[in-house]
Design a protein around this motif. Structure first.
Motif, mmCIF file in Angstrom:
data_model
loop_
_atom_site.group_PDB
_atom_site.id
_atom_site.type_symbol
_atom_site.label_atom_id
_atom_site.label_comp_id
_atom_site.label_asym_id
_atom_site.label_seq_id
_atom_site.Cartn_x
_atom_site.Cartn_y
_atom_site.Cartn_z
ATOM 1 N N VAL A 41 51.829 38.891 52.284
ATOM 2 C CA VAL A 41 52.896 38.351 53.139
ATOM 3 C C VAL A 41 54.238 38.417 52.401
ATOM 4 C CG1 VAL A 41 53.769 36.252 54.246
ATOM 5 C CG2 VAL A 41 51.367 36.876 54.485
ATOM 6 N N GLN A 42 54.245 38.012 51.131
ATOM 7 C CA GLN A 42 55.484 38.034 50.351
ATOM 8 C C GLN A 42 55.967 39.469 50.132
ATOM 9 O OE1 GLN A 42 57.215 35.348 49.645
ATOM 10 N NE2 GLN A 42 55.605 34.038 50.548
ATOM 11 N N LYS A 43 55.056 40.390 49.883
ATOM 12 C CA LYS A 43 55.447 41.798 49.716
ATOM 13 C C LYS A 43 56.081 42.334 50.992
ATOM 14 C CE LYS A 43 52.071 43.306 46.251
ATOM 15 N NZ LYS A 43 50.887 44.184 45.981
ATOM 16 N N ALA A 44 55.463 41.980 52.127
ATOM 17 C CA ALA A 44 56.009 42.454 53.403
ATOM 18 C C ALA A 44 57.421 41.916 53.621
ATOM 19 C CB ALA A 44 55.081 42.029 54.535
ATOM 20 N N GLU A 45 57.662 40.661 53.301
ATOM 21 C CA GLU A 45 59.001 40.079 53.443
ATOM 22 C C GLU A 45 59.995 40.790 52.515
ATOM 23 O OE1 GLU A 45 59.045 35.890 52.906
ATOM 24 O OE2 GLU A 45 57.573 35.486 54.483
ATOM 25 N N MET A 46 59.547 41.056 51.310
ATOM 26 C CA MET A 46 60.421 41.693 50.320
ATOM 27 C C MET A 46 60.807 43.111 50.750
ATOM 28 S SD MET A 46 59.562 42.032 46.306
ATOM 29 C CE MET A 46 59.258 40.283 46.214
ATOM 30 N N LEU A 47 59.809 43.875 51.205
ATOM 31 C CA LEU A 47 60.086 45.242 51.642
ATOM 32 C C LEU A 47 60.948 45.254 52.901
ATOM 33 C CD1 LEU A 47 56.567 46.838 51.022
ATOM 34 C CD2 LEU A 47 58.635 47.102 49.639
ATOM 35 N N GLU A 48 60.747 44.251 53.744
ATOM 36 C CA GLU A 48 61.581 44.159 54.947
ATOM 37 C C GLU A 48 63.040 43.912 54.570
ATOM 38 O OE1 GLU A 48 61.800 41.652 59.166
ATOM 39 O OE2 GLU A 48 60.247 41.228 57.687
ATOM 40 N N ARG A 49 63.295 43.092 53.570
ATOM 41 C CA ARG A 49 64.666 42.842 53.124
ATOM 42 C C ARG A 49 65.281 44.104 52.509
ATOM 43 N NH1 ARG A 49 62.397 37.527 51.709
ATOM 44 N NH2 ARG A 49 63.481 35.969 52.994
ATOM 45 N N LEU A 50 64.479 44.794 51.706
ATOM 46 C CA LEU A 50 65.000 46.016 51.071
ATOM 47 C C LEU A 50 65.226 47.130 52.082
ATOM 48 C CD1 LEU A 50 62.839 46.100 47.797
ATOM 49 C CD2 LEU A 50 65.276 45.541 48.006
ATOM 50 N N SER A 51 64.479 47.065 53.200
ATOM 51 C CA SER A 51 64.662 48.107 54.219
ATOM 52 C C SER A 51 66.017 48.022 54.905
ATOM 53 C CB SER A 51 63.552 48.003 55.265
ATOM 54 O OG SER A 51 63.681 46.798 56.005
ATOM 55 N N THR A 52 66.714 46.894 54.748
ATOM 56 C CA THR A 52 68.049 46.745 55.358
ATOM 57 C C THR A 52 69.134 47.363 54.487
ATOM 58 O OG1 THR A 52 68.393 44.586 54.297
ATOM 59 C CG2 THR A 52 67.306 44.600 56.460
ATOM 60 N N ALA A 53 68.774 47.882 53.316
ATOM 61 C CA ALA A 53 69.775 48.424 52.380
ATOM 62 C C ALA A 53 70.185 49.858 52.707
ATOM 63 C CB ALA A 53 69.233 48.355 50.956
ATOM 64 N N ARG A 54 69.746 50.399 53.848
ATOM 65 C CA ARG A 54 70.113 51.742 54.312
ATOM 66 C C ARG A 54 69.794 52.805 53.265
ATOM 67 N NH1 ARG A 54 76.055 49.955 56.781
ATOM 68 N NH2 ARG A 54 75.212 48.342 58.188
ATOM 69 N N ASN A 55 68.601 52.668 52.688
ATOM 70 C CA ASN A 55 68.076 53.623 51.706
ATOM 71 C C ASN A 55 68.955 53.777 50.464
ATOM 72 O OD1 ASN A 55 65.806 54.217 53.282
ATOM 73 N ND2 ASN A 55 66.939 55.760 54.449
ATOM 74 N N PHE A 56 69.868 52.806 50.239
ATOM 75 C CA PHE A 56 70.739 52.799 49.058
ATOM 76 C C PHE A 56 71.569 54.102 48.954
ATOM 77 C CE2 PHE A 56 67.304 49.916 48.035
ATOM 78 C CZ PHE A 56 67.980 48.802 47.551
ATOM 79 N N SER A 57 71.884 54.677 50.080
ATOM 80 C CA SER A 57 72.698 55.912 50.103
ATOM 81 C C SER A 57 74.137 55.596 50.496
ATOM 82 C CB SER A 57 72.091 56.920 51.076
ATOM 83 O OG SER A 57 72.089 56.378 52.399
ATOM 84 N N ASN A 58 75.043 56.506 50.063
ATOM 85 C CA ASN A 58 76.466 56.368 50.413
ATOM 86 C C ASN A 58 77.015 54.991 50.032
ATOM 87 O OD1 ASN A 58 76.411 58.962 51.594
ATOM 88 N ND2 ASN A 58 75.674 58.074 53.551
#
Length: 771
Positions: free
Chosen positions: A586-603
């Motif tokens: 559950v914690q991993k899923a929350e963490m990955l969901e937050r990182l998924s908002t970073a727009r792939n760290f591009s531009n």
């Protein structure tokens, strides 16, 4: 000869019986004469050897003539006799039919006469209140009517009239008997609108028992009672009356006396009128009735009924036996359910005192047998009381399971701290058989070993095989104490009880395995704190199950090969791990969901993109800090560090993968990506706070690379993002440097191509990235 035949033929008309006899007699004489002549001839021929051929022929003719005469006479006789016989049979049949008809009429008249006589006797006996005679005469009248119904030729209107009269007589008799029965036993009951749910609702109940004879006639007590009961029995109504009486007696008097300890029965005896049974209320603090009190109250009621109503024999069977057969089963079940069940001892120390209850039950049944209410040797009530060991075990097991389930469904957030020195308090157990001998042998062996000084100089740590410091639910600690207490009870109990209690303890742990994960499932997924506590609970139980069976094994009567509790250990370990891994996911899923908002760290040269990426990284750090606080001082230190390290490693892996997927990284992008990496490198170790004391946590913060596999990879990629080509090549060191440890050739080349433009220097650097 010819004249005789002529006479026979001449009488071919009607022959009288005398003529036939006379002629038959003459014919017989002729036959005899012929027989004599033939005999004489045979003698002369074969004995005297005299030739007599001519005489023989004459005799032959004579024999043939006689034979013809016989046949003719026989034919004549048959025709005449058969005709006379047919006429005689017909006449006889008519006479017989007439006789039968007369007999039927005579029987019919006789039954009518018997019916009339029985009816008159019935009315006379009914007026004199001689109910037995009235019932018997009614039976005779009914038998007469039933006999009349058996004839087909009987006139139907007559049968209907007689049947109607019989029915009226029966109903009249039953009515009078009912009236007399009501005078013998007069009930005063609570109102039908009153709910029978408390002691007060039964206080209006009373039963007035009359003597059954004329007032003042003490010389003939119960004069009418046998007559009434016998008459009811003859009419087939006794069983119904007593059944209805028994139902009212049990519902309004016996059952309340069994249910309510404060309810007692009072008997008021009246010399001329009988007795009155009434219910009274007394003050008592007892929640459940005592068996001796219940037996006393029930016997008081039944003895009074026996004295005034049921001490009568009907057809060699006492009326009290009929009542007992109707109410005993329900009454004994009520006594067991409402009284004896609650009298079962709560612990094995009180079992010896229960023999008094068994004796009281035996006396109770003996009194009922003396009065005739009870037959047979052993009843369910007495069997239940005598089987106290089994019921004690069942009750104890039931109470233990109920208590265990209550603990399992209670709140889990109340915790207690477990230290390596923690031990379950096990009461002192009695030494098993042969204990003294074993002690002496062990003391001899220890003395022998002391003399040889064979002890190792290096000793194991006192905390070896001890539970690490953590927190468990207070309810689980109480659950283990309940299990130990139950096993201690088993040690001092009978073999059957001990085995039952032992398996009840096993059932407690089976119940925990099934109930807790289901009952608290949502909380385990929503609340990280409870998931960690459940993990510790399962490990705590598994740890103690390893040795719990062996501590009690010498004191329990179990067969060899019984697994005790060791077989449950792997299941509990898997249960705890499964619960905690689910929370980690559950914690991993929350963490990955937050990182998924970073727009792939591009531009990241775009301020909005950089702001979103920076926010995502800080949210992950905040999530880890929050988890670190929640699990602090709850999880064992090693589990804590592994859990936080795994989650941090997940975030770092996601960040590294996103960076490695970028095809073009500008200078601004590189600087900002490095800033994000540095944020994790600087703040990541600070989430490792397994202990409340900050100074003690520095040790674990310095050991981050041990728990985070990608930690050095993160450091190297942070360096690469801010390094020039020469520095990268130097750290690669021909596949022997730190970069080569964390990255493959292709990964490193891909990262260089993304960071640097296509120049000869880049091509030269790429050529050096080999292993």
């Amino acid at each position: 000869m010819s004249s005789f035949v002529t006479e026979v033929l001449a009488s071919s008309g009607k022959l009288e019986k005398d003529d036939l006899a006379c002629k038959i007699s003459k014919l017989s004489r002729k036959v005899e004469e012929t027989k004599e002549e033939v005999t004489d001839m045979i003698n002369k021929k074969y004995i005297e050897f005299i030739p007599s051929m001519e005489g023989a022929e004459e005799l032959l003719d004579q024999v043939e003539s006689v034979s013809k005469d016989i046949d003719l006479l026989k034919s004549c006789i048959e025709n005449e006799v058969q005709q006379n016989l047919h006429d005689a049979v017909t006449e006889y049949a008519k006479l017989k039919q007439q006789l039968e008809k007369n007999t039927v009429v005579i029987d019919l008249l006789q039954h009518l006469q018997e019916f009339d006589t029985a009816k008159e006797e019935y009315h006379r006996a009914l007026q004199e209140k001689n109910y037995v005679v009235a019932a018997k005469q009614h039976g005779k009248a009914r038998a007469s009517v039933d006999a009349l119904k058996a004839w087909k030729d009987t006139e139907l209107p007559l049968i209907r009239a007689l049947s109607s009269e019989i029915t009226i007589q029966r109903e009249n008799l039953i009515y009078h008997l009912g009236e007399e029965w009501q005078k013998l036993a007069v009930w005063k009951l609570p109102s039908t609108k009153t709910e029978l749910t408390s002691v007060k609702s039964f206080l209006k109940t009373a039963l007035h028992l009359n003597r059954g004879g004329p007032k003042g006639d003490e010389s003939v007590p119960h004069a009418l009672l046998p007559s009434i009961l016998q008459a009811l029995s003859i009419q087939g109504e006794l069983h119904k009356k007593i059944k209805l009486f028994g139902q009212v007696l049990f519902k309004y008097m016996l059952k309340p006396l069994i249910l309510y300890p404060s309810l007692v029965v009072e008997v008021s005896r009246q010399p001329e009128q009988g007795a009155v049974l009434s219910l009274q209320c007394t003050e008592t603090k007892e929640e459940h009735p005592d068996p001796s009190q219940v037996y006393t109250k029930v016997l008081t009621v039944l003895k009074t009924l026996h004295e005034h109503l049921f001490d009568v024999s009907i057809d060699e069977k006492k009326v009290s036996e009929i009542l007992g057969g109707l109410i005993w089963e329900e009454m004994s079940e009520c006594i067991i359910r409402e009284c004896l069940v609650h009298s079962i001892p709560a612990n094995s120390n009180q079992l010896a005192e229960y023999s008094e209850v068994i004796k009281q039950t035996e006396d109770f049944e003996s009194s009922l047998k003396e009065m005739g209410y009870l037959t047979g040797d052993s009843t369910d009530l007495l069997k239940y009381a005598r089987n106290v060991n089994c019921h004690f075990a069942s009750k104890k097991c039931q109470d233990v399971i109920v208590a265990a389930r209550k603990l399992m469904t209670s709140e889990m957030h109340n915790t207690v701290k477990i230290t390596p020195g923690y031990k379950l308090s096990i009461p002192k157990l009695p030494s098993p058989s042969g204990g003294e001998k074993e002690k002496k042998e062990s003391s001899k062996k220890s003395a022998h070993y002391d003399q040889q000084s064979l002890e190792n100089e290096k000793q194991l740590s006192p905390s070896t095989l001890s539970l690490p410091e953590c927190r468990i639910s207070e309810s689980v600690q109480q659950l283990m104490e309940l299990a130990i207490q139950t096993l201690s009870e088993a040690v001092g109990s009978s073999p059957q009880c001990a085995v039952q209690l032992f398996y009840t303890v096993r059932n407690i742990f089976h119940l925990f395995y099934d109930v807790v994960p289901t009952y608290h499932k949502d909380n385990f997924l929503k609340l990280p704190h409870l998931a960690a506590v459940q993990h510790n609970n399962c490990m705590f139980i598994a740890h103690h199950l390893l040795t719990l069976g062996f501590q009690f094994k010498p004191h329990l009567p179990l067969k060899d090969g019984v697994a005790y509790f060791v077989d449950l250990v792997p299941g509990f370990r898997r249960l705890g791990a499964r619960c905690f891994v689910a929370q980690m996911n559950v914690q991993k899923a929350e963490m990955l969901e937050r990182l998924s908002t970073a727009r792939n760290f591009s531009n990241l040269d775009d301020e909005d993109n950089y702001s979103v990426a920076s926010k995502a990284v800080r949210q992950v750090i905040h999530q880890l800090r929050r988890l670190g606080k929640v699990w602090q001082d709850v999880l064992p230190v090693n589990i804590y560090c592994k859990a936080i390290g795994t989650l941090l490693n997940t975030a770092i892996s996601e960040l590294i993968n996103k960076i490695m997927m970028l095809e073009d990284i500008s200078n601004v992008d590189g600087e900002r990506l490095r800033t994000l990496c540095q944020t994790i490198i600087e703040e990541g170790p600070l989430v490792f706070n397994p202990l409340p004391d900050e100074n003690k946590n520095k040790k674990y913060q310095e050991e981050v690379p041990v728990y985070v596999k990608k930690w050095m990879t993160l450091k190297e990629i942070s360096m690469v993002l801010n390094a020039n080509l020469q520095e990268i090549v130097d750290r690669w060191a021909e596949g022997k440097g730190p970069l080569a440890v964390e990255f493959s050739c292709n990964e490193m080349k891909s990262l260089i191509r993304a960071l640097f433009k296509n120049t000869e220097r880049r091509a030269a650097a790429l050529a050096k990235i080999v292993k």
